[in-house]
Design a protein around this motif. Structure first.
Motif, PDB file in Angstrom:
ATOM      1  N   PRO A 144       4.936   7.194  -6.257  1.00  7.94           N
ATOM      2  CA  PRO A 144       4.713   8.141  -5.152  1.00  7.94           C
ATOM      3  C   PRO A 144       3.670   9.186  -5.515  1.00  7.94           C
ATOM      4  N   ASN A 145       2.950   9.653  -4.504  1.00 10.30           N
ATOM      5  CA  ASN A 145       1.971  10.713  -4.708  1.00 10.30           C
ATOM      6  C   ASN A 145       2.490  12.017  -4.104  1.00 10.30           C
ATOM      7  N   LEU A 150       9.866   3.328  -4.106  1.00 16.12           N
ATOM      8  CA  LEU A 150       8.640   3.782  -4.770  1.00 16.12           C
ATOM      9  C   LEU A 150       8.920   4.156  -6.224  1.00 16.12           C
ATOM     10  N   LEU A 151      10.039   4.806  -6.459  1.00 11.86           N
ATOM     11  CA  LEU A 151      10.370   5.230  -7.820  1.00 11.86           C
ATOM     12  C   LEU A 151      10.763   4.056  -8.705  1.00 11.86           C
ATOM     13  N   CYS A 199       3.700   2.923   2.766  1.00 11.66           N
ATOM     14  CA  CYS A 199       5.038   3.421   2.426  1.00 11.66           C
ATOM     15  C   CYS A 199       5.232   4.850   2.921  1.00 11.66           C
ATOM     16  N   ASN A 200       4.222   5.670   2.739  1.00 10.54           N
ATOM     17  CA  ASN A 200       4.315   7.044   3.233  1.00 10.54           C
ATOM     18  C   ASN A 200       4.455   7.070   4.756  1.00 10.54           C
ATOM     19  N   HIS A 201       3.738   6.160   5.415  1.00 10.13           N
ATOM     20  CA  HIS A 201       3.845   6.083   6.876  1.00 10.13           C
ATOM     21  C   HIS A 201       5.263   5.694   7.291  1.00 10.13           C
ATOM     22  N   VAL A 202       5.866   4.772   6.558  1.00  3.96           N
ATOM     23  CA  VAL A 202       7.233   4.356   6.868  1.00  3.96           C
ATOM     24  C   VAL A 202       8.201   5.518   6.652  1.00  3.96           C
ATOM     25  N   ILE A 203       8.022   6.261   5.566  1.00  2.01           N
ATOM     26  CA  ILE A 203       8.880   7.424   5.309  1.00  2.01           C
ATOM     27  C   ILE A 203       8.760   8.437   6.443  1.00  2.01           C
ATOM     28  N   TRP A 204       7.528   8.665   6.888  1.00  2.00           N
ATOM     29  CA  TRP A 204       7.314   9.599   8.001  1.00  2.00           C
ATOM     30  C   TRP A 204       8.005   9.107   9.268  1.00  2.00           C
ATOM     31  N   SER A 208       0.832  -1.198   0.000  1.00  2.00           N
ATOM     32  CA  SER A 208       0.000   0.000   0.000  1.00  2.00           C
ATOM     33  C   SER A 208       0.873   1.257   0.000  1.00  2.00           C
ATOM     34  N   LEU A 209       0.519   2.214  -0.825  1.00  2.00           N
ATOM     35  CA  LEU A 209       1.270   3.472  -0.884  1.00  2.00           C
ATOM     36  C   LEU A 209       1.159   4.229   0.428  1.00  2.00           C
TER      37      LEU A 209
END
Length: 674
Positions: free
Chosen positions: A442-443, A435-436, A412-417, A408-409
């Motif tokens: 990525p959004n 992601l790239l 992934c965003n949560h992990v980056i945060w 799930s994107l």
């Protein structure tokens, strides 16, 4: 099994299919309706008047009368033990002349067996029981109506009065009554039926007497009423009757212990099952796992599943109905994983540092071949919110990536945060690179998060003057498709200025303009500072003129750099005009401005100008600070005025300033005789 379709004669409405399970019972054959729930509700008066109906003498309208709706369930658990000659369900003989859906217990899965034998007795009991007598007559018994008549029965005599005009019924009927009364919270009536059956067998010599399944039903009634003080009474009564408990009895005991919160006692029942030579059912293992779940003991749950798996693989359990046991094995495996996931989530929420326990549990799960799926790991990742969760989140993320690229994107965003919160910015950049390169794409939130991480890193580089790191970050941002803004460019320019990297600062400024980013006053100030430190005074003045052309208004910092440029260029007379211009645009010189002037004069050997500007601070109502005194003391000491330098040092101390050891050493060395 016989299947048919019941038609309501009043509306010709097709109702739920009725399934009937056929078992040998005494000299009769008993059919138990399993589809009663589909019948329409009507008055119960007819049922209370005619609790037992002869199919031959009854009219078709009577036979087709709607049956009251009640929640139905299998009644196989109430089969007569003595007539069957077996105590365990798995040993029941198969029924003869049965269609594709055979009703013999061996054809049932483990879960279905325990449903059939009271382990899950939350239903009220069957409403209608139909059975054939001597293969000719069909009798239909309204169990619900009879149970209602026994609601206030307290003793065997009360039951005797109600049953005085009623023929002897098969044991499944009494078993259903007992469970139904338990569901109605009428436990005394359930006990009264058992006592009446004992009396009837003793006094009249009836073949109908309490058997194992009657007592299982009674134990289930105790569970439903939550009158747990009666549990020992039921067990002792079973022993007095010479009845040996079966696995269903133990399963019910385990569930009762769970209701009471006696989790360890529930686990001990499993040992009792083994010691009595019984084979645990799937419900047994699921109840054990539920106990570990309630206890929050994931390691115990994994050990229990590993033991069950070993027995299953060795063929010690599940020899019959291998397909059904295979399905039960999968269910138990999923349940064990869910228990582990729940415990790990609790650790993540409640513990300060859950990483050691989680890593240990993951190793144990791997050894037990328990593999959570992607959704399980993603749910665990959402529970990772603290800085200490960084290592755990990285492990969960790696496991998801190893099993597939489907992730799930939002996760992934949560992990980056989380990586940024834990100050693991390069790890966050690694997730962004995934992601790239791998996906999902990525959004906007992904770009904003990674941009914020770069900003933090660039800010650190700016504060510490780490210009190489800043340049590397800018290059990295552009490689990943991120467009640096003025904030990012300015951070690198300031870092270059602090490090006196004039040529790099010029290059960064040029790249900034080429990328279409408009320089700000901070950009020009950093470039001016770098040029001043590189003694490129003419280039600095050109930059100053360019600022005016592009209508960028200088701030206090830019003016401070300008006065340093004029002093360095050998034009100290321009300092007064700069200070006047500052006041004309509403910018008052600060102590930092005068510190810069004094420092520039010291660097260029203007000893007299140093004291003049120091004394001139009073005209601007400014008081010197520690930096002012340190610059002044060091400048006077180095330019052959040790006594004045010592005087200024003592003055600073009197004013409460604590000058640096460097200033003290400079004064001390200047006072020593040559």
């Amino acid at each position: 099994m016989e299947c048919g379709t019941f038609l309501d004669c009043g509306s010709l409405r097709r109702v739920k299919i009725v399934e009937r399970f056929e078992y040998p019972l005494c000299s009769n054959r008993c059919y138990i309706s399993c589809g009663i729930g589909g019948f329409r509700k009507r008055s119960l008066l007819w049922a209370s008047r005619f609790p037992v109906t002869d199919a031959k003498s009854a009219s078709s309208s009577e036979l087709n009368k709607p049956i009251p709706s009640r929640k139905a369930f299998y009644l196989a658990g109430a089969l007569d033990q003595e007539q069957l000659g077996k105590q365990h369900l798995e040993e029941l003989p198969r029924a003869k002349n049965v269609g594709i859906h055979k009703a013999d217990p061996d054809a049932l899965s483990g879960a279905q067996k325990d449903k059939a034998f009271d382990a899950d007795c939350e239903n009220e009991g069957e409403d209608i029981v139909s059975f054939e007598e001597n293969g000719r007559r069909t009798r239909r018994v309204d169990v619900h109506a009879i149970s209602l008549s026994l609601m206030h029965a307290k003793t065997a005599d009360d039951v005797k009065k109600e049953f005085k005009n009623l023929d002897t019924l098969p044991l499944p009927v009494y078993s259903s009554m007992i469970r139904g009364l338990g569901a109605k919270k009428s436990l005394d009536s359930a006990f009264a039926i058992v006592e009446w059956l004992k009396w009837k067998n003793k006094e009249t010599g009836s073949s109908v007497s309490p058997n194992l399944f009657i007592y299982n039903s009674l134990l289930s009634a105790v569970k439903l009423t939550r009158d747990f003080d009666k549990v020992n009474e039921v067990i002792e009564d079973m022993k007095s009757q010479g009845i040996t408990p079966n696995v269903v009895t133990y399963n019910t005991l385990m569930s009762i212990y769970l209701e009471q919160g006696r989790y360890q006692d529930a686990l001990n029942v499993l040992d009792d099952i083994d010691s009595n030579g019984l084979s645990p059912s799937p419900v047994t293992y699921s109840t054990v796992l539920l106990s570990y779940k309630k206890m929050g003991d994931a390691f115990g749950a994994v050990a229990c599943f590993a033991q069950f798996r070993d027995k299953y693989q060795r063929g010690e359990i599940g020899k019959t109905n291998s397909d059904e046991w295979k399905n039960e094995f999968v269910k138990l495996e999923k349940f064990t994983i869910s228990v582990c996931n729940l415990v790990m989530r609790k650790w993540l929420v409640n513990d300060e540092n859950p990483a050691p326990n989680i890593f240990k549990l993951l190793v144990v799960m791997d050894e037990a071949l328990l593999k959570p799926n992607r959704v399980d790991y993603e749910r665990l990742l959402w529970a990772c919110t603290r800085e200490s969760h960084y290592t755990v989140a990285r492990e969960f993320y790696s496991r998801i990536r190893d099993m597939s690229n489907d992730i799930s994107l939002s996760v992934c965003n949560h992990v980056i945060w989380l990586m940024g919160k834990a100050k693991k910015w390069w790890a966050a950049l690694g997730v962004f690179e995934d992601l790239l390169e791998i996906g999902p794409n990525p959004n906007n939130l992904s770009y904003e998060l990674i941009q914020s991480h770069f900003n933090f890193l660039l800010t650190a580089a700016r504060k510490k003057g780490m210009w190489k790191w800043g340049v590397r970050l800018i290059n990295k941002m552009q490689e990943k498709g991120l467009r640096p803004g003025s904030r990012e460019w300015n951070a690198v320019l300031v870092a270059c200025s602090k490090a006196s990297e004039t040529s790099v600062a010029v290059q960064i400024f040029a790249r900034m303009v080429e990328q279409g980013e408009k320089p700000t006053v901070i950009s020009y100030g950093a470039l001016l500072s770098a040029l001043e430190k590189g003694k490129l005074y003419d280039e600095a003045l050109s930059v100053w003129e360019h600022m005016g052309k592009v209508n960028v208004k200088p701030n206090l910092y830019a003016y401070t750099i300008l006065v340093s440029v004029y002093i360095g260029k050998g034009s100290p007379e321009m300092v007064e005009s700069v200070l006047s211009e500052m006041r004309s645009v509403g910018i008052e010189p600060s102590v930092v401005t005068f510190n810069a002037i004094i420092s520039a004069c010291a660097k260029n050997g203007m000893e007299n100008a140093i004291l003049e500007w120091f004394r001139g601070m009073k005209d601007y109502k400014l008081k010197p600070n520690e930096t002012t005194y340190e610059i002044l003391v060091e400048a006077l000491a180095r330019h052959g005025k040790p006594r004045l330098a010592n005087e200024m040092y003592l003055r600073a101390c009197d004013e409460g300033f604590h000058l640096s050891p460097k200033a003290y050493d400079t004064v001390s060395q200047s006072l020593r005789p040559s």
